[in-house]
Write a protein that holds these residues in place. Sequence first.
Motif, PDB file in Angstrom:
ATOM      1  N   ARG A  38      -2.855   0.789   0.534  1.00 31.33           N
ATOM      2  CA  ARG A  38      -1.701   0.053  -0.002  1.00 31.33           C
ATOM      3  C   ARG A  38      -1.546  -1.297   0.699  1.00 31.33           C
ATOM      4  NH1 ARG A  38       0.248   5.223  -0.176  1.00 31.33           N
ATOM      5  NH2 ARG A  38       1.295   5.039   1.838  1.00 31.33           N
ATOM      6  N   LEU A  39      -1.782  -1.327   2.012  1.00 31.13           N
ATOM      7  CA  LEU A  39      -1.695  -2.582   2.758  1.00 31.13           C
ATOM      8  C   LEU A  39      -2.743  -3.575   2.265  1.00 31.13           C
ATOM      9  CD1 LEU A  39      -0.445  -4.217   5.071  1.00 31.13           C
ATOM     10  CD2 LEU A  39      -2.065  -3.101   6.618  1.00 31.13           C
ATOM     11  N   LEU A  40      -3.962  -3.105   2.037  1.00 30.73           N
ATOM     12  CA  LEU A  40      -5.007  -3.994   1.513  1.00 30.73           C
ATOM     13  C   LEU A  40      -4.621  -4.537   0.140  1.00 30.73           C
ATOM     14  CD1 LEU A  40      -8.196  -1.957   2.485  1.00 30.73           C
ATOM     15  CD2 LEU A  40      -7.509  -4.176   3.409  1.00 30.73           C
ATOM     16  N   ALA A  41      -4.088  -3.676  -0.709  1.00 32.32           N
ATOM     17  CA  ALA A  41      -3.708  -4.114  -2.058  1.00 32.32           C
ATOM     18  C   ALA A  41      -2.576  -5.138  -2.014  1.00 32.32           C
ATOM     19  CB  ALA A  41      -3.310  -2.910  -2.918  1.00 32.32           C
ATOM     20  N   ALA A  42      -1.734  -5.084  -0.987  1.00 30.52           N
ATOM     21  CA  ALA A  42      -0.605  -6.008  -0.864  1.00 30.52           C
ATOM     22  C   ALA A  42      -0.985  -7.324  -0.180  1.00 30.52           C
ATOM     23  CB  ALA A  42       0.530  -5.343  -0.083  1.00 30.52           C
ATOM     24  N   ALA A  43      -2.220  -7.457   0.280  1.00 29.92           N
ATOM     25  CA  ALA A  43      -2.633  -8.615   1.086  1.00 29.92           C
ATOM     26  C   ALA A  43      -2.293  -9.978   0.467  1.00 29.92           C
ATOM     27  CB  ALA A  43      -4.124  -8.527   1.414  1.00 29.92           C
ATOM     28  N   PRO A  44      -2.567 -10.224  -0.803  1.00 32.18           N
ATOM     29  CA  PRO A  44      -2.252 -11.564  -1.337  1.00 32.18           C
ATOM     30  C   PRO A  44      -0.758 -11.896  -1.269  1.00 32.18           C
ATOM     31  CG  PRO A  44      -3.732 -10.434  -2.827  1.00 32.18           C
ATOM     32  CD  PRO A  44      -3.272  -9.421  -1.806  1.00 32.18           C
ATOM     33  N   GLU A  45       0.090 -10.916  -1.598  1.00 31.65           N
ATOM     34  CA  GLU A  45       1.532 -11.163  -1.548  1.00 31.65           C
ATOM     35  C   GLU A  45       2.002 -11.343  -0.102  1.00 31.65           C
ATOM     36  OE1 GLU A  45       1.007  -8.584  -5.304  1.00 31.65           O
ATOM     37  OE2 GLU A  45       0.116  -8.655  -3.334  1.00 31.65           O
TER      38      GLU A  45
END
Length: 122
Positions: A56-63
Amino acid sequence: MSKHTPTTGPWQLARADTERCRVDIETVERGVDLPDQGNHIAVAYWGTPTEEANARLLAAAPELLAACNMALRFLESPGFVDMKERFVPINGDPVQTRAMQRTVANRIEELRAAIAKAEGTP
C-alpha cells in the motif's frame, strides 16, 4: 547521468495473487496496449500484514511525493518564513520559541532529504 522521472500517479494495487503471495502495482490510468489494466509499475509481496502495508505504501508513493513537495513549498514560502521568525514566545519563554524554530527547520530538512531520496538527487 540523465535524470529519469517516475511514472505519473496515481498508482493502485491490482490483481492480487494470493497463491503466489504477490500483488501488482499499476497506474490507475488504463494502459494503451492493455486497455483493461493500468501500466505496470512493480510487483510486491502480499501475504503478511507487513507485506500488505508495504505494498500500500508503494502504491501511494506518487501522492506522498506530491504532498511532500507541496508541504516544502509552503514551509519555504516567504509568508511562512517571515511568520516563523516572528513566533510568539511559547509561554513567554524565548528558549522554547527557539527550540520550536529549530524543530521547524529540522522538519524542512527531513522533507528535503525524503524528496531527494525519492527523486534520486543528492
